[in-house]
Design a protein around this motif. Structure first.
Motif, mmCIF file in Angstrom:
data_model
loop_
_atom_site.group_PDB
_atom_site.id
_atom_site.type_symbol
_atom_site.label_atom_id
_atom_site.label_comp_id
_atom_site.label_asym_id
_atom_site.label_seq_id
_atom_site.Cartn_x
_atom_site.Cartn_y
_atom_site.Cartn_z
ATOM 1 N N SER A 187 36.018 36.998 29.626
ATOM 2 C CA SER A 187 35.430 37.593 28.418
ATOM 3 C C SER A 187 36.079 37.003 27.167
ATOM 4 O O SER A 187 35.407 36.748 26.167
ATOM 5 N N ALA A 188 37.399 36.794 27.236
ATOM 6 C CA ALA A 188 38.097 36.218 26.085
ATOM 7 C C ALA A 188 37.578 34.813 25.795
ATOM 8 O O ALA A 188 37.386 34.437 24.630
ATOM 9 N N ARG A 189 37.339 34.047 26.860
ATOM 10 C CA ARG A 189 36.760 32.704 26.680
ATOM 11 C C ARG A 189 35.418 32.790 25.982
ATOM 12 O O ARG A 189 35.117 32.007 25.070
ATOM 13 N N THR A 190 34.600 33.756 26.407
ATOM 14 C CA THR A 190 33.281 33.936 25.795
ATOM 15 C C THR A 190 33.420 34.219 24.300
ATOM 16 O O THR A 190 32.682 33.675 23.486
ATOM 17 N N VAL A 191 34.381 35.084 23.939
ATOM 18 C CA VAL A 191 34.594 35.400 22.521
ATOM 19 C C VAL A 191 34.921 34.123 21.753
ATOM 20 O O VAL A 191 34.346 33.858 20.686
ATOM 21 N N VAL B 131 33.018 45.178 24.106
ATOM 22 C CA VAL B 131 33.010 46.528 24.675
ATOM 23 C C VAL B 131 33.804 46.492 25.984
ATOM 24 O O VAL B 131 33.316 46.035 27.015
ATOM 25 N N ALA B 132 35.053 46.957 25.893
ATOM 26 C CA ALA B 132 35.977 46.838 27.031
ATOM 27 C C ALA B 132 36.400 48.198 27.557
ATOM 28 O O ALA B 132 37.414 48.314 28.245
ATOM 29 N N LEU B 155 27.407 40.896 21.471
ATOM 30 C CA LEU B 155 28.118 41.815 22.347
ATOM 31 C C LEU B 155 28.743 41.075 23.531
ATOM 32 O O LEU B 155 28.071 40.304 24.213
ATOM 33 N N VAL B 156 30.036 41.306 23.754
ATOM 34 C CA VAL B 156 30.746 40.751 24.911
ATOM 35 C C VAL B 156 31.237 41.954 25.701
ATOM 36 O O VAL B 156 32.031 42.755 25.190
ATOM 37 N N VAL B 157 30.753 42.103 26.936
ATOM 38 C CA VAL B 157 30.906 43.386 27.608
ATOM 39 C C VAL B 157 31.539 43.300 29.001
ATOM 40 O O VAL B 157 31.274 42.362 29.764
ATOM 41 N N VAL B 173 21.771 42.514 27.073
ATOM 42 C CA VAL B 173 23.161 42.066 26.907
ATOM 43 C C VAL B 173 23.477 41.059 28.011
ATOM 44 O O VAL B 173 23.413 41.381 29.197
ATOM 45 N N LEU B 174 23.807 39.825 27.591
ATOM 46 C CA LEU B 174 23.969 38.753 28.584
ATOM 47 C C LEU B 174 25.410 38.284 28.761
ATOM 48 O O LEU B 174 25.751 37.680 29.774
ATOM 49 N N ARG B 175 26.272 38.542 27.755
ATOM 50 C CA ARG B 175 27.656 38.075 27.858
ATOM 51 C C ARG B 175 28.494 39.142 28.561
ATOM 52 O O ARG B 175 29.261 39.876 27.927
ATOM 53 N N VAL B 176 28.302 39.207 29.871
ATOM 54 C CA VAL B 176 28.865 40.287 30.661
ATOM 55 C C VAL B 176 29.726 39.722 31.787
ATOM 56 O O VAL B 176 29.356 38.728 32.407
ATOM 57 N N GLU B 177 30.870 40.325 32.029
ATOM 58 C CA GLU B 177 31.671 39.979 33.210
ATOM 59 C C GLU B 177 31.817 41.227 34.066
ATOM 60 O O GLU B 177 32.106 42.297 33.542
#
Lengths: 268, 268
Positions: A187-191, B131-132, B155-157, B173-177
């Motif tokens: 997630s940090a990489r994505t940011v 959103v963590a 959004l990074v979720v 929301v696509l940036r999801v791990e």
């Protein structure tokens, strides 16, 4: 009520005190009964599926045993299956087992912190025990049992947090992953990417942070008994990383400036 | 006891029944009192820190807002700090905040699912909202709020499981791990290495499984309304991967055999 009734001579005083006694007992019993229902009956109902599931009983001999087939253990099990490698999977959550079985997985029902079940799962002949349960106490119970009775087993363990990680290290368990660490790095990489870093650069920075963080964990472990010292080590480690990275950024900036000065107008 | 005492004329029957009544009342009250302490007082004591913490009130303007500073959010926050990037961190768990502050982090107290606090945290000027939080419902509440009032936010979720992942996809929301996915893959790599795979080969296999699994998630999403179909897709996908991998292993084996036949005695 009964006293008033006794006063009005509806029934004699002895009957009244008898009735009061009976009420007292029922008053005493009813909350206890509620507690008993709560503690004893409800879990049984909730686990009714469990009592119908049969515990693992046939001797297994796969080279890998996976204790815990939740979100973590499933990925490991599936990756091994994809490699054509056999694994014996144990879980003691009936719902989880039924869900897993509906997806076609072979999962045995059993508590891996029980010596007999671990033995039936093949602990004497297996090479690896993967401890993927989510509960810290259960994780440590399984590990203590395995280390005592099957010291040849290589342990691969899911850790919940720093405390758990330290407890595993205390037991000499080194093949440990913190359960949220790698995904949070993603997630940090994505940011960083959304902020404009090139993907390979974001990845490089994450790998670097990872290395630093793993080393910091080792250092903090040495001071696990002394919270103040541990905090100091953590702060210091972080500061070092920040300073180092700031220096590198300044260096990169300087080099970019030099290159631009050397090749004026090249890309203008 | 009182009845026997009354029988022995230690005190009159009226006193006995009075005493029995008193005991009955205290018997009734004491479990209720225990329940009351459990339900009402203990949570207050536990949250005492919370009432003392001041909510975020000063307008922030960092490009990144992180909601939730537990194990997941902390790694993201720390990695950004190491890059010299500013982030505004919100958490509404008082204990977590105090722990984080003792390690030197600046964390604001506040519930990110409240519009006013999200605005004060800088949602109107920020570029990214991470959103963590660990709770699914809270995660979705924050996301719905952000999408309605701050549609410009990327959004990074952190996702808990398939259901949550699907709910995020429903919201675009696509940036999801998935929170445990990457660490469990690491553990799986370790298992392969202990079984004799070279580290680079274990890594390659994990990356491959990862790619396949991410694609499978996309396929399963299409059938999220139809559990039977979803299970069928999952089974089929797994089977395909297994067959493909088995073929590749056979191929590799064949090639090794050919090489050995071509260069007999080379490494004997």
């Amino acid at each position: 009520v009964f006293q008033a009734a006794a006063g009005a001579k509806v029934f004699p005083a002895e009957t009244a005190s008898l009735l009061i006694g009976a009420v007292a007992i029922s008053m005493l019993l009813s909350p206890l009964l509620l507690v008993a229902i709560d503690r004893l009956l409800l879990p049984r109902w909730a686990n009714r599926g469990a009592t119908q599931l049969e515990e693992i009983s046939e001797q297994q001999d796969a080279p890998v045993i996976i204790a815990g087939f939740g979100r973590y253990g499933q990925i490991i099990g599936r990756m091994l299956t994809a490699q054509g490698l056999a694994a014996t999977v144990l879980d003691h959550d009936a719902d989880m087992i039924e869900a897993a079985r509906s997806f076609g997985y072979k999962v045995f029902y059993g508590d891996a912190s029980r010596l007999d079940l671990l033995r039936t799962a093949g602990a004497q002949t297996a090479k690896i025990l993967v401890v993927a349960v989510d509960d810290k106490e259960q994780s440590l119970a399984i590990i203590d049992l395995a280390r005592e009775h099957f010291p040849h087993l290589e342990l691969v363990v899911r850790a919940r947090d720093v405390t758990h990680w330290n407890q595993l290290r205390d037991r000499g368990v080194l093949r440990v992953e913190r359960e949220l660490f790698e995904s949070s790095l993603r997630s940090a990489r994505t940011v960083l990417e959304v902020l404009g870093y090139a993907p390979h650069e974001a990845r490089r920075q994450a790998m670097r942070f990872r290395r630093h963080n793993v080393q910091l964990f080792e250092k903090m472990y040495e001071h696990r008994q002394d919270r103040a010292r541990m905090i100091a080590v953590a702060k210091q480690g972080r500061q070092q990383l920040e300073e180092q990275m700031a220096q590198e950024r300044a260096e990169a900036q300087r080099r970019r400036g030099e290159n631009e000065a050397r090749a004026p107008g090249w890309d203008r």
